[in-house]
Design an enzyme around this catalytic site. Structure first.
Site, short mmCIF file in Angstrom:
data_model
loop_
_atom_site.label_atom_id
_atom_site.label_comp_id
_atom_site.label_asym_id
_atom_site.label_seq_id
_atom_site.Cartn_x
_atom_site.Cartn_y
_atom_site.Cartn_z
N TYR A 144 0.43 -26.82 12.51
CA TYR A 144 1.16 -27.13 13.56
C TYR A 144 0.61 -26.49 15.13
CZ TYR A 144 4.74 -28.18 16.84
OH TYR A 144 5.48 -28.84 18.06
N ASP A 239 -5.42 -20.66 16.04
CA ASP A 239 -4.22 -20.67 16.75
C ASP A 239 -3.43 -19.72 16.26
OD1 ASP A 239 -1.83 -21.32 17.84
OD2 ASP A 239 -1.73 -23.57 17.11
N LYS A 267 4.47 -17.01 22.37
CA LYS A 267 5.45 -16.26 21.67
C LYS A 267 5.73 -14.74 22.27
CE LYS A 267 5.94 -19.68 17.95
NZ LYS A 267 7.24 -20.35 18.00
N1 PMP Z 1 0.86 -23.27 17.56
C1 PMP Z 1 1.62 -22.63 16.74
C2 PMP Z 1 0.76 -21.91 15.38
C3 PMP Z 1 3.01 -22.72 16.51
O1 PMP Z 1 3.63 -22.24 15.60
C4 PMP Z 1 3.86 -23.33 17.61
C5 PMP Z 1 5.07 -23.30 17.80
N2 PMP Z 1 5.88 -22.85 16.98
C6 PMP Z 1 2.71 -23.88 18.90
C7 PMP Z 1 1.34 -23.83 18.63
C8 PMP Z 1 3.35 -24.65 20.07
O2 PMP Z 1 4.15 -23.51 20.66
P1 PMP Z 1 5.23 -24.14 21.77
O3 PMP Z 1 6.32 -24.35 20.91
O4 PMP Z 1 5.27 -22.73 22.66
O5 PMP Z 1 4.84 -25.15 22.62
#
Ligand code: PMP
Length: 428
Positions: A144, A239, A267
């Site tokens: 994701y 990511d 995060k």
């Molecule tokens: N990349 C990864 C690996 C994530 O786990 C997440 C959200 N959990 C995101 C991108 C998206 O981040 P956000 O919810 O801050 O938009």
């Protein structure tokens, strides 16, 4: 455990907020339950609006490495708020944040701050497309990367078939430019590259995936992925929104020793305030406006509150922190594994540092999305609900990871394991 006020609050929320929540997983829909409304966090303890107390194993989906109400974090935010919450103009804090990220993350020479993980990944693929002058991107099923249109796709029946949107509102044209390979399967990557030669700008991957439950890359897979991207002039994007500063100071890339061209972060760098970032090689990052031809901007990007919050956390990272996270998390893993064996439950734990998932499955290992889909999600839901009633707050989905903070003490760990013992007996 009674949660009457939470139930009423959810009923009211559903009148005014789409689905009653501002992010779907919070609705507890994936565990057939109703969300808990919280009012206070302290260390690893969460208090809901009915005054029930829980041991927290989610850490707000990762940001809270040191648990709730971290004193340094609160002092930083308070001190900063007195001066300004935002200028929309440069501050020294942004320089400090950039330097800190560059110091900690091995592959980053230059960085851009944004406001969420989604913004980071969306911007990273635009940059990759601009830099390579190619249009397609490749991702992995079960990973994701936020809710950008390009990421909301799934593969059709075969790997070589066209990709389809998995949300209404994502156009077919966008979906067709995203390829989905199988995690930990280098041949699936090679096949797609062969079928779309010279068209792929970037491959994006969670090097340690947390979004199909916790699934690690094999080191040889990641090394081969690096090589195959370089050979084909494809940018490799890690990511690390979840894994960054969580699994190690320098994220998954430090653990594996495999360096991407671009890294996306989020995060922990915001300490719980809304922040994201992306960074990489200078030559690539220089493609961004105002110096380069790829546009990306943000009114609140790098805002002082978020920078000071994030810096207060990043400045505290050292080996001792990761040793402590490892100690707490391995104790939890050991304790639960013991009960799994004793009660003969079909379940396994996969863990990297303070990220872990308990999968209800007969499989010995979950290596990709296909494996993850075979898990008994109803069992997880049952387990989740019993644990919640025992005062343990777990991620409300089989396909999310637990994020453990340094705030858990021996007593908390024992309570968690005892609750697990009770829950396993019930769901057998
Ligand atoms: N990349 C990864 C690996 C994530 O786990 C997440 C959200 N959990 C995101 C991108 C998206 O981040 P956000 O919810 O801050 O938009």
């Amino acid at each position: 455990m009674l949660r009457k006020k939470s139930l009423l609050a959810f009923r009211e929320a559903k009148k005014y907020i789409a689905g009653g929540v501002n992010s779907p997983v919070r609705s507890f829909k994936y565990v057939n339950s109703n969300p808990v409304f919280f009012k206070k966090g302290d260390g690893c303890y969460l208090t809901d609006i009915d005054n029930n107390v829980y041991i927290d194993c989610v850490s707000s989906w990762g940001p809270l490495l040191f648990g709730y109400s971290d004193k340094d974090l609160i002092n930083s935010i308070n001190k900063c708020a007195v001066n300004a919450t935002t200028f929309g103009a440069p501050t020294i804090l942004e320089n400090q944040m950039a330097k800190k990220i560059i110091e900690l993350v091995p592959s980053i020479d230059m960085v851009r701050m944004v406001n969420s993980g989604t913004e980071a990944t969306m911007s990273a693929i635009r940059l990759a497309r601009g830099y390579t002058r190619k249009n397609m991107i490749m991702k992995f099923s079960g990973n994701y990367h936020g809710h950008g249109d390009s990421f909301l796709t799934k593969s059709g029946s075969g790997l070589m078939s066209l990709n389809l949107p998995n949300s209404l509102g994502v156009t077919k044209n966008i979906a067709e430019e995203t390829l989905n390979a199988e995690y930990n399967n280098i041949q699936s990557v090679k096949n797609l590259i062969k079928a779309h030669r010279n068209k792929i700008a970037a491959v994006i991957i969670e090097p340690i995936a947390g979004n199909m439950g916790l699934v690690k890359s094999d080191i040889s897979f990641l090394q081969q992925l690096r090589a195959v991207c370089s050979e084909n002039k494809i940018l490799l994007i890690f990511d690390e929104v979840m894994s960054g500063f969580r699994v190690a100071k320098g994220g998954a890339q430090e653990i594996y020793g495999v360096l991407p061209d671009i890294t996306t972060l989020g995060k922990i760098i915001g300490g719980g305030l809304p922040v994201g970032a992306y960074g990489g090689k200078k030559e690539v990052m220089e493609y961004l406006a105002p110096n380069g031809p790829v546009y990306q901007a943000g009114t609140l990007s790098g805002n002082p509150l978020a920078m000071s919050a994030g810096l207060s956390i990043l400045n505290k990272l050292n080996n001792k922190v990761y040793d402590k996270l490892e100690e707490i998390s391995s104790e939890i893993e050991f304790g639960i594994n013991k009960i799994i064996k004793k009660e003969k439950i079909n379940a396994i734990i996969q863990r990297q540092g303070s990220m872990m998932t308990l999968f209800f499955t007969k499989l010995k290992e979950i290596k990709n999305y296909n494996d993850a889909q075979k898990c008994q999600t109803e069992k997880y839901s049952e387990f989740f609900k019993i644990m919640l009633d025992k005062g343990i707050y777990l991620p409300p989905s089989q396909f999310e990871a637990m994020f453990i903070s340094t705030a858990l003490n021996k007593n908390d760990i024992n309570k968690l394991i005892d609750a697990c013992n009770f829950a396993f007996k019930k769901i057998k």
